[in-house]
Design a protein around this motif. Sequence first.
Motif, PDB file in Angstrom:
ATOM      1  N   ALA A 181     -10.435  57.774  99.294  1.00  0.00           N
ATOM      2  CA  ALA A 181     -11.082  57.224 100.479  1.00  0.00           C
ATOM      3  C   ALA A 181     -12.558  56.960 100.206  1.00  0.00           C
ATOM      4  O   ALA A 181     -13.256  57.791  99.635  1.00  0.00           O
ATOM      5  N   GLY A 182     -13.007  55.776 100.596  1.00  0.00           N
ATOM      6  CA  GLY A 182     -14.417  55.436 100.458  1.00  0.00           C
ATOM      7  C   GLY A 182     -14.865  55.122  99.053  1.00  0.00           C
ATOM      8  O   GLY A 182     -16.071  55.073  98.790  1.00  0.00           O
ATOM      9  N   PHE A 183     -13.919  54.863  98.142  1.00  0.00           N
ATOM     10  CA  PHE A 183     -14.303  54.581  96.749  1.00  0.00           C
ATOM     11  C   PHE A 183     -15.259  53.408  96.646  1.00  0.00           C
ATOM     12  O   PHE A 183     -16.124  53.352  95.758  1.00  0.00           O
ATOM     13  N   GLU A 184     -15.129  52.459  97.570  1.00  0.00           N
ATOM     14  CA  GLU A 184     -15.930  51.237  97.498  1.00  0.00           C
ATOM     15  C   GLU A 184     -17.416  51.496  97.759  1.00  0.00           C
ATOM     16  O   GLU A 184     -18.259  50.667  97.414  1.00  0.00           O
ATOM     17  N   ARG A 185     -17.737  52.651  98.340  1.00  0.00           N
ATOM     18  CA  ARG A 185     -19.144  52.932  98.628  1.00  0.00           C
ATOM     19  C   ARG A 185     -19.977  53.115  97.362  1.00  0.00           C
ATOM     20  O   ARG A 185     -21.199  53.029  97.406  1.00  0.00           O
ATOM     21  N   SER A 186     -19.304  53.379  96.251  1.00  0.00           N
ATOM     22  CA  SER A 186     -20.027  53.550  94.985  1.00  0.00           C
ATOM     23  C   SER A 186     -20.137  52.248  94.210  1.00  0.00           C
ATOM     24  O   SER A 186     -20.643  52.233  93.088  1.00  0.00           O
ATOM     25  N   MET A 187     -19.676  51.135  94.790  1.00  0.00           N
ATOM     26  CA  MET A 187     -19.665  49.849  94.109  1.00  0.00           C
ATOM     27  C   MET A 187     -20.498  48.823  94.867  1.00  0.00           C
ATOM     28  O   MET A 187     -20.590  48.861  96.089  1.00  0.00           O
ATOM     29  N   GLY A 188     -21.059  47.907  94.119  1.00  0.00           N
ATOM     30  CA  GLY A 188     -21.653  46.742  94.736  1.00  0.00           C
ATOM     31  C   GLY A 188     -20.565  45.751  95.132  1.00  0.00           C
ATOM     32  O   GLY A 188     -19.389  45.905  94.771  1.00  0.00           O
ATOM     33  N   GLN A 189     -20.935  44.713  95.820  1.00  0.00           N
ATOM     34  CA  GLN A 189     -19.959  43.741  96.312  1.00  0.00           C
ATOM     35  C   GLN A 189     -19.196  43.065  95.173  1.00  0.00           C
ATOM     36  O   GLN A 189     -17.972  42.913  95.243  1.00  0.00           O
ATOM     37  N   THR A 211      -4.281  59.216 101.585  1.00  0.00           N
ATOM     38  CA  THR A 211      -3.704  59.994 100.489  1.00  0.00           C
ATOM     39  C   THR A 211      -2.658  60.956 101.049  1.00  0.00           C
ATOM     40  O   THR A 211      -2.770  61.449 102.176  1.00  0.00           O
ATOM     41  N   ALA A 212      -1.642  61.225 100.249  1.00  0.00           N
ATOM     42  CA  ALA A 212      -0.506  62.026 100.718  1.00  0.00           C
ATOM     43  C   ALA A 212      -0.829  63.511 100.781  1.00  0.00           C
ATOM     44  O   ALA A 212      -0.246  64.244 101.579  1.00  0.00           O
ATOM     45  N   TYR A 213      -1.730  63.979  99.916  1.00  0.00           N
ATOM     46  CA  TYR A 213      -2.098  65.390  99.841  1.00  0.00           C
ATOM     47  C   TYR A 213      -3.595  65.494  99.564  1.00  0.00           C
ATOM     48  O   TYR A 213      -4.210  64.539  99.071  1.00  0.00           O
ATOM     49  N   PRO A 214      -4.186  66.665  99.846  1.00  0.00           N
ATOM     50  CA  PRO A 214      -5.576  66.869  99.423  1.00  0.00           C
ATOM     51  C   PRO A 214      -5.681  66.726  97.910  1.00  0.00           C
ATOM     52  O   PRO A 214      -4.751  67.067  97.175  1.00  0.00           O
ATOM     53  N   ARG A 215      -6.829  66.234  97.446  1.00  0.00           N
ATOM     54  CA  ARG A 215      -7.010  66.001  96.010  1.00  0.00           C
ATOM     55  C   ARG A 215      -8.327  66.596  95.540  1.00  0.00           C
ATOM     56  O   ARG A 215      -9.324  66.588  96.260  1.00  0.00           O
ATOM     57  N   LEU A 216      -8.305  67.064  94.317  1.00  0.00           N
ATOM     58  CA  LEU A 216      -9.533  67.473  93.645  1.00  0.00           C
ATOM     59  C   LEU A 216     -10.031  66.311  92.796  1.00  0.00           C
ATOM     60  O   LEU A 216      -9.234  65.504  92.305  1.00  0.00           O
ATOM     61  N   PRO A 217     -11.346  66.194  92.617  1.00  0.00           N
ATOM     62  CA  PRO A 217     -11.897  65.054  91.874  1.00  0.00           C
ATOM     63  C   PRO A 217     -11.551  65.106  90.401  1.00  0.00           C
ATOM     64  O   PRO A 217     -11.436  66.190  89.806  1.00  0.00           O
ATOM     65  N   LEU A 218     -11.404  63.933  89.811  1.00  0.00           N
ATOM     66  CA  LEU A 218     -11.163  63.831  88.378  1.00  0.00           C
ATOM     67  C   LEU A 218     -12.409  64.150  87.581  1.00  0.00           C
ATOM     68  O   LEU A 218     -12.344  64.590  86.445  1.00  0.00           O
ATOM     69  N   ALA A 219     -13.585  63.907  88.181  1.00  0.00           N
ATOM     70  CA  ALA A 219     -14.851  64.166  87.507  1.00  0.00           C
ATOM     71  C   ALA A 219     -15.826  64.737  88.520  1.00  0.00           C
ATOM     72  O   ALA A 219     -15.657  64.579  89.728  1.00  0.00           O
ATOM     73  N   ALA A 220     -16.847  65.397  88.019  1.00  0.00           N
ATOM     74  CA  ALA A 220     -17.794  66.075  88.900  1.00  0.00           C
ATOM     75  C   ALA A 220     -18.512  65.085  89.820  1.00  0.00           C
ATOM     76  O   ALA A 220     -18.926  65.450  90.929  1.00  0.00           O
ATOM     77  N   SER A 221     -18.652  63.844  89.381  1.00  0.00           N
ATOM     78  CA  SER A 221     -19.369  62.859  90.171  1.00  0.00           C
ATOM     79  C   SER A 221     -18.505  62.204  91.232  1.00  0.00           C
ATOM     80  O   SER A 221     -18.979  61.415  92.042  1.00  0.00           O
ATOM     81  N   GLU A 222     -17.210  62.507  91.233  1.00  0.00           N
ATOM     82  CA  GLU A 222     -16.262  61.841  92.123  1.00  0.00           C
ATOM     83  C   GLU A 222     -16.104  62.634  93.400  1.00  0.00           C
ATOM     84  O   GLU A 222     -16.069  63.851  93.403  1.00  0.00           O
ATOM     85  N   MET A 223     -16.009  61.959  94.514  1.00  0.00           N
ATOM     86  CA  MET A 223     -15.746  62.606  95.794  1.00  0.00           C
ATOM     87  C   MET A 223     -14.278  62.969  95.893  1.00  0.00           C
ATOM     88  O   MET A 223     -13.408  62.288  95.343  1.00  0.00           O
ATOM     89  N   VAL A 224     -13.937  64.027  96.639  1.00  0.00           N
ATOM     90  CA  VAL A 224     -12.551  64.387  96.880  1.00  0.00           C
ATOM     91  C   VAL A 224     -11.955  63.364  97.810  1.00  0.00           C
ATOM     92  O   VAL A 224     -12.488  63.112  98.886  1.00  0.00           O
ATOM     93  N   GLY A 225     -10.838  62.722  97.412  1.00  0.00           N
ATOM     94  CA  GLY A 225     -10.208  61.694  98.225  1.00  0.00           C
ATOM     95  C   GLY A 225      -8.904  62.159  98.812  1.00  0.00           C
ATOM     96  O   GLY A 225      -8.250  63.038  98.315  1.00  0.00           O
TER      97      GLY A 225
END
Length: 225
Positions: A181-189, A211-225
Amino acid sequence: MRKYHVKTLRPDGSVRETEQIGPATPVFEAAFSAFAHGTMIQTPRGPVAIEDIYPGMKVKTADRGPMPVLWVGSMTLVPKAQGVASRDCRLTRVMSDAFGLGRPDRDLMAGPGARLLMRPAALRDSFGRERVLMPARDLVDGHSVVEIIPPRPVTVYHLCLRRHAVISAAGMDVETYHPGAGFERSMGQNMEALFLSLFPHIEKPQDFGATAYPRLPLAASEMVG
């Protein structure tokens, strides 16, 4: 930059194949790197190797029954490639029966983008006994789950369904692709447009759904989606 290979289901039921160059950044690579070549995916007709899964084929999901695959993405991990961190070329090898009989039912080779559905004892304060999608590399214990650098280039894959779901890979519950969720906020247009162009069945970020279940980030810089 990296070459991404995409197979997608057209509205008429045919399959379209394309290759596209895109940035070799975590948000892009996570969409193509969950399952190593040879991973067996459970379908209504039995297990099928990931490289033989094609759009339109149905796979078994944990909560929604059989669902058709809409999208298959793949890329090649090249060990010790110039400019690529060694961590991003590693696979996580989960030994057979590492989490109980038949879990997995054979060694599972998970890519950097893989998350497995688990009940992590160390996170009970945060999630209770709820199952959580954990990055495969977070399960490394040096014994039954280890990280390896493949000796030669290996193709890795991911699948996208109409909705985010959990499927069975070598007897383990593994998520289908969702950018979070909100992945696009880290990207420009322009970067967002390039990313979405890899998913012809998606018009806007919200089309990925929840998302079907709670998720942990793949990397420290990633938000939980």
